[in-house]
Design an enzyme around this catalytic site. Structure first.
Site: not given
Length: 403
Positions: A29, A32-33, A109
């Site tokens: 993840h 991906e950022h 997040e």
């Protein structure tokens, strides 16, 4: 898709959080950022500006078993979309300063997910259902597991994760096939494969999680072990979930909400992974009625599993699911995403006609049989987040279902 003025392109990778060792939880993840912080000759702002200058949008998502990047744009924007997507997966900048900055963003997040009860409760039940396994760890990871990520380690992870032997490019809408193939060869043809071992086999463990929090409503999730993505009984399971809690005419909605007023929102869902799956129920309820809701939910699961649906229920579920399928088929992004996912799972996309035939072939006995498999596991997982009075709802669900 003749007649459309727009297109969708998806690059999907068979890889995500299930491939992560515990000390690298959340790295997929995070990566991906990070690729959006600069790739090829583009800085972060240029990536979105180039896409939006041609009327498009760009997005990405990381799951347990897939990571995907997608562009939606106007007719004629395919070259730009393919160039940007290939830069993201193969040529990200991965600036060290951006890596540290993005760790802070992901930490926010993680905190946001924790602060959102109807998000965090699903993380809680996942942790119980697949305790001690990659499937039982949060996709976002933790602040501690992200801390060691530096440029060299993240680049090595990118090369392993975004490997072309586990990658599919799918496009739908205003797309010319010859142009797409030429662009794919140019943008993806030189990529080097980095074979990776398959993730460990998943096993539904079960158990109950509880988090007391001073909020007005209890958030409840109950899960049972179900079927993997390639199981031949999966179409019957999808119909089971639809009949159980797929809409306002479903058994759970009518029984728990309409007849008893136990919940404002209640629904059932099924989530298949490569080698395992879950059938789940989510509800929001008053804390002092959470145990009653759990017992009613268990009773509806057992009744449907033991007797099967009525012919009217089965017909309704088939109609609802076929409508959703064909509506999805008329959306370029939905079609491209589904085709990419199916190619990664089955080696080819399945046509709408083929999926419709699978649904139509299911009988009352097929749905009853898949219900019997759900009960055969003899275990459940649950998560209860909310006032203290809701505690014990998960155990009440399991006791009502299995005695």
């Amino acid at each position: 898709m003749p007649g459309l003025k727009t297109l969708a392109v998806v690059v999907a990778v068979k890889g995500g959080a299930r491939w992560e060792p515990e000390d690298r939880s959340g790295w997929s993840h995070l990566l991906e950022h990070l690729v959006f912080k600069g790739a090829g000759d583009m800085a972060a702002r240029e990536i979105v500006e180039r896409i939006e200058a041609e009327g498009g949008t760009i997005n990405a998502a990381t799951g347990y078993e897939r990571t995907s990047f997608e562009v939606r744009g106007l007719d004629g924007s395919l070259p730009l979309a393919m160039q940007v997507l290939s830069d993201l997966v193969f040529r990200p900048t991965l600036d060290p300063a951006e890596i540290e900055r993005e760790k802070d963003v992901v930490a926010q997040e993680i905190a946001e997910a924790f602060d959102t009860p109807d998000d965090h409760v699903f993380e809680m039940v996942q942790t119980r259902a697949f305790r001690g396994q990659p499937l039982g760890r949060p996709i976002l990871g933790s602040v501690a597991s992200l801390k060691p990520a530096d440029r060299a380690a993240v680049e090595a992870w990118r090369a392993r994760l975004y490997s072309p032997d586990r990658m599919v490019v799918a496009a739908s809408g205003a797309v010319d096939e010859a142009e797409l193939l030429a662009l794919a060869e140019r943008g993806f043809g030189d990529a080097k494969a980095m074979p990776a071992d398959a993730p460990e086999t998943a096993a539904f463990v079960g158990g109950h999680a509880r988090l007391n929090r001073k909020i007005e409503q209890a958030n409840l999730v109950f899960q049972l072990p179900a079927l993997g993505a390639t199981d031949p009984q999966l179409p019957a399971l999808r119909l089971f979930a639809e009949i159980l809690g797929g809409g306002m005419a479903s058994r759970l909605f009518q029984s728990a909400r309409e007849e008893r007023g136990l919940a404002y929102a209640i629904d059932a869902y099924q989530e298949p992974y490569a080698d395992a799956g879950v059938l789940g129920i989510y509800a929001g309820a008053a804390a002092d009625r959470a145990k009653e809701l759990a017992q009613v939910s268990a009773a509806e699961v057992r009744a449907l599993a033991e007797a099967g649906p009525t012919t009217a229920e089965l017909s309704r579920a088939k109609a609802v699911m076929k409508a959703g399928l064909w509506m999805s088929d008329e959306n370029p992004m939905s079609r491209a995403g589904r085709n990419a996912a199916q190619t990664l799972i089955f080696g080819r996309p399945l046509s709408g006609e083929a999926m419709t035939e699978q649904l139509e072939a299911q009988t009352v006995e097929d749905v009853r049989a898949v219900g019997a498999r759900l009960l055969a596991g003899g275990k459940a997982a649950s998560a209860v987040l909310g006032p203290r009075a809701a505690g014990g709802a998960g155990e009440a669900f399991e006791a009502a279902l299995f005695g």
